[in-house]
Design a protein around this motif. Structure first.
Motif, mmCIF file in Angstrom:
data_model
loop_
_atom_site.group_PDB
_atom_site.id
_atom_site.type_symbol
_atom_site.label_atom_id
_atom_site.label_comp_id
_atom_site.label_asym_id
_atom_site.label_seq_id
_atom_site.Cartn_x
_atom_site.Cartn_y
_atom_site.Cartn_z
ATOM 1 N N LEU A 1 0.806 -1.220 0.000
ATOM 2 C CA LEU A 1 0.000 0.000 0.000
ATOM 3 C C LEU A 1 0.836 1.265 0.000
ATOM 4 C CD1 LEU A 1 -2.645 -1.106 2.668
ATOM 5 C CD2 LEU A 1 -2.714 -1.425 0.192
ATOM 6 N N PHE A 2 2.038 1.203 0.552
ATOM 7 C CA PHE A 2 2.855 2.407 0.699
ATOM 8 C C PHE A 2 4.290 2.128 0.252
ATOM 9 C CE2 PHE A 2 -0.460 2.606 3.918
ATOM 10 C CZ PHE A 2 -1.025 3.839 3.667
ATOM 11 N N SER A 3 4.939 3.177 -0.220
ATOM 12 C CA SER A 3 6.339 3.090 -0.629
ATOM 13 C C SER A 3 7.117 4.225 0.022
ATOM 14 C CB SER A 3 6.451 3.172 -2.155
ATOM 15 O OG SER A 3 7.795 3.270 -2.551
ATOM 16 N N GLY A 4 8.363 3.944 0.348
ATOM 17 C CA GLY A 4 9.184 4.970 0.988
ATOM 18 C C GLY A 4 9.675 6.040 0.035
ATOM 19 N N GLY A 5 9.520 5.824 -1.273
ATOM 20 C CA GLY A 5 9.990 6.801 -2.243
ATOM 21 C C GLY A 5 11.314 6.387 -2.852
ATOM 22 N N GLN A 6 11.640 6.998 -3.981
ATOM 23 C CA GLN A 6 12.833 6.603 -4.719
ATOM 24 C C GLN A 6 14.120 7.019 -4.016
ATOM 25 O OE1 GLN A 6 12.498 4.654 -7.450
ATOM 26 N NE2 GLN A 6 14.702 4.380 -7.223
ATOM 27 N N VAL A 7 14.124 8.223 -3.440
ATOM 28 C CA VAL A 7 15.349 8.707 -2.785
ATOM 29 C C VAL A 7 15.682 7.875 -1.548
ATOM 30 C CG1 VAL A 7 16.428 10.668 -1.627
ATOM 31 C CG2 VAL A 7 15.098 11.037 -3.709
ATOM 32 N N PRO A 8 14.745 7.640 -0.624
ATOM 33 C CA PRO A 8 15.072 6.760 0.513
ATOM 34 C C PRO A 8 15.482 5.359 0.083
ATOM 35 C CG PRO A 8 13.070 7.993 0.954
ATOM 36 C CD PRO A 8 13.400 8.230 -0.483
ATOM 37 N N LEU B 1 19.041 5.503 -0.949
ATOM 38 C CA LEU B 1 19.916 5.648 0.220
ATOM 39 C C LEU B 1 20.090 4.317 0.943
ATOM 40 C CD1 LEU B 1 18.663 9.075 1.641
ATOM 41 C CD2 LEU B 1 20.748 8.619 0.337
ATOM 42 N N VAL B 2 19.022 3.541 1.022
ATOM 43 C CA VAL B 2 19.131 2.225 1.654
ATOM 44 C C VAL B 2 20.067 1.325 0.858
ATOM 45 C CG1 VAL B 2 17.852 0.129 2.226
ATOM 46 C CG2 VAL B 2 16.887 2.357 2.777
ATOM 47 N N LEU B 3 19.916 1.317 -0.451
ATOM 48 C CA LEU B 3 20.807 0.510 -1.285
ATOM 49 C C LEU B 3 22.254 0.965 -1.148
ATOM 50 C CD1 LEU B 3 18.744 0.181 -4.609
ATOM 51 C CD2 LEU B 3 18.934 -1.465 -2.737
ATOM 52 N N SER B 4 22.443 2.270 -1.045
ATOM 53 C CA SER B 4 23.800 2.803 -0.901
ATOM 54 C C SER B 4 24.406 2.397 0.436
ATOM 55 C CB SER B 4 23.777 4.329 -1.034
ATOM 56 O OG SER B 4 25.076 4.869 -0.881
ATOM 57 N N GLN B 5 23.614 2.459 1.512
ATOM 58 C CA GLN B 5 24.108 2.076 2.827
ATOM 59 C C GLN B 5 24.445 0.588 2.883
ATOM 60 O OE1 GLN B 5 24.850 3.939 5.532
ATOM 61 N NE2 GLN B 5 24.410 5.783 4.333
ATOM 62 N N LEU B 6 23.731 -0.199 2.129
ATOM 63 C CA LEU B 6 23.991 -1.644 2.079
ATOM 64 C C LEU B 6 25.105 -2.004 1.107
ATOM 65 C CD1 LEU B 6 20.322 -3.017 2.110
ATOM 66 C CD2 LEU B 6 21.950 -2.980 4.011
ATOM 67 N N LYS B 7 25.740 -0.997 0.499
ATOM 68 C CA LYS B 7 26.828 -1.201 -0.451
ATOM 69 C C LYS B 7 26.394 -2.003 -1.676
ATOM 70 C CE LYS B 7 29.533 0.725 2.598
ATOM 71 N NZ LYS B 7 29.993 2.136 2.425
ATOM 72 N N TRP C 1 15.382 -2.401 -17.065
ATOM 73 C CA TRP C 1 16.489 -1.528 -17.449
ATOM 74 C C TRP C 1 16.683 -0.400 -16.431
ATOM 75 C CZ3 TRP C 1 15.216 3.578 -17.885
ATOM 76 C CH2 TRP C 1 13.857 3.881 -18.044
ATOM 77 N N PHE C 2 15.710 -0.214 -15.555
ATOM 78 C CA PHE C 2 15.724 0.908 -14.616
ATOM 79 C C PHE C 2 16.885 0.804 -13.632
ATOM 80 C CE2 PHE C 2 14.447 3.197 -10.826
ATOM 81 C CZ PHE C 2 13.932 4.377 -11.330
ATOM 82 N N ALA C 3 17.071 -0.387 -13.041
ATOM 83 C CA ALA C 3 18.121 -0.553 -12.032
ATOM 84 C C ALA C 3 19.498 -0.303 -12.621
ATOM 85 C CB ALA C 3 18.045 -1.954 -11.426
ATOM 86 N N GLY C 4 19.744 -0.795 -13.817
ATOM 87 C CA GLY C 4 21.043 -0.583 -14.441
ATOM 88 C C GLY C 4 21.303 0.863 -14.797
ATOM 89 N N THR C 5 20.244 1.633 -15.017
ATOM 90 C CA THR C 5 20.404 3.043 -15.382
ATOM 91 C C THR C 5 20.673 3.924 -14.173
ATOM 92 O OG1 THR C 5 18.931 2.737 -17.284
ATOM 93 C CG2 THR C 5 19.279 4.997 -16.511
ATOM 94 N N PHE C 6 19.999 3.674 -13.058
ATOM 95 C CA PHE C 6 20.048 4.587 -11.917
ATOM 96 C C PHE C 6 20.898 4.091 -10.754
ATOM 97 C CE2 PHE C 6 16.157 5.690 -14.163
ATOM 98 C CZ PHE C 6 16.226 7.072 -14.193
ATOM 99 N N TYR C 7 21.180 2.811 -10.678
ATOM 100 C CA TYR C 7 21.904 2.286 -9.524
ATOM 101 C C TYR C 7 23.303 1.799 -9.861
ATOM 102 C CZ TYR C 7 17.099 2.160 -7.808
ATOM 103 O OH TYR C 7 15.815 2.492 -7.467
ATOM 104 N N VAL C 8 23.659 1.739 -11.143
ATOM 105 C CA VAL C 8 24.966 1.229 -11.553
ATOM 106 C C VAL C 8 25.603 2.203 -12.530
ATOM 107 C CG1 VAL C 8 26.184 -0.632 -12.735
ATOM 108 C CG2 VAL C 8 24.266 -1.176 -11.234
#
Length: 300
Positions: free
Chosen positions: A120-127, A130-136, A211-218
């Motif tokens: 029902l709810f999402s934390g948003g793209q920026v949070p 940040l979580v992915l970044s903190q988890l390396k 294709w989204f993850a490869g564009t914005f996270y890598v």
């Protein structure tokens, strides 16, 4: 006589067959058009009139697609994330779904509501970033696998299927001393092949087409999957074609005359390249869609 009475009348079966045939035709028409445009010369395609057969045959569109330097590497990345992500995801989601069907599990209702609440709810793209970044995970190949190990909808689908299995079969196994792991592996999974095949197909398609993850996270080009590479190539080619088409210089017209691949033809070839592996793999799982969901169960 009783089995015959349960059969639908001939007119109903005929009507169902006609509806299915019409649906198949409606699905095939756009696919055949995309296939025809992908094999047609790009400049000629812009004139219109391409139906289900190329007017000027060419493979230049596919040559342009496969000119990507990292295409083979991107293919291996896509295969890795699709195979590993699907196998791990289905394994973990099916175990979680089975655990939620155990009636005496402490906090079962809480965990079920907690899983459903995340739909029902999402934390948003920026949070999320940040979580992915903190988890390396950003900049790592595991960013494609770990975040997608659990899909709420798939867990609920599997849970619903597992809860509909014959309870007497599972209870008999427990009385005979079988462990929950043995029941899950030997009884629950074999009796749930159709829904497992469906969820597996959905998960694999999601990994392959993402294709989204490869564009914005890598940022490393060597870690980009095939879908991301093709999307970037398509964007660059379309932008170049638009610049040349809008330019009024004589040199631009000379360059435009040499163009045989346009954004539209390249887009169609890209669609075929991305879809082809999934189309070829579908027949291997299609048979499970028509199997019964209580194979091996006892009659009560």
């Amino acid at each position: 006589m009783e089995s015959k009475s349960l059969q639908a009348p001939k007119w109903a079966r005929f009507l169902n067959s006609m509806i299915l045939i019409i649906l198949v035709i409606l699905i095939l028409i756009p696919f055949l058009h995309v296939l025809a445009v992908s094999f047609n010369e790009g400049v000629d395609t812009q004139k219109g009139g391409i139906g289900f057969w190329p007017r000027i045959w060419t493979i230049e569109n596919y040559k342009e697609v496969f000119k990507q330097d990292n295409l083979l590497n991107g293919l291996m990345i896509s295969l890795f994330r699709t195979v590993v992500g699907t196998v791990l995801g289905i394994g973990l989601m099916s175990m979680a779904a089975y655990a939620l069907t155990v009636k005496d599990l402490p906090g079962r209702r809480f965990f079920t509501f907690f899983i459903f609440f995340t739909m029902l709810f999402s934390g948003g793209q920026v949070p999320y970033y940040l979580v992915l970044s903190q988890l390396k995970l950003t900049g790592s190949i595991w960013v494609y696998v770990i975040p997608s190990l659990y899909a709420t909808m798939n867990i609920l689908i599997l849970r619903t299927q597992f809860s509909q299995l014959p309870y007497s079969v599972i209870e008999s196994a427990r009385i005979d001393g079988a462990s929950e792991w043995l029941i899950f592996r030997k009884l629950v999974l074999p009796m749930s092949k159709p829904v497992l095949a469906t969820v597996t197909l959905f998960t694999a398609v999601g990994h392959w087409n993402d294709w989204f993850a490869g564009t914005f996270y890598v940022r490393d080009a060597n870690l980009k999957p095939l879908a991301t590479l093709l999307q970037e190539m398509l964007t660059q080619q379309s932008a170049l074609s638009d610049i040349l088409l809008r330019s009024a210089g004589a040199s631009s017209y000379a360059a435009l005359d040499k163009i045989t691949v346009t954004g539209q033809s390249l887009q169609m070839a890209t669609i075929i390249v991305v879809l082809l592996p999934m189309i070829l793999s579908y027949p291997f799982v299609q048979k499970y869609f028509v199997k019964g969901i209580t194979v091996g169960s006892i009659k009560e």
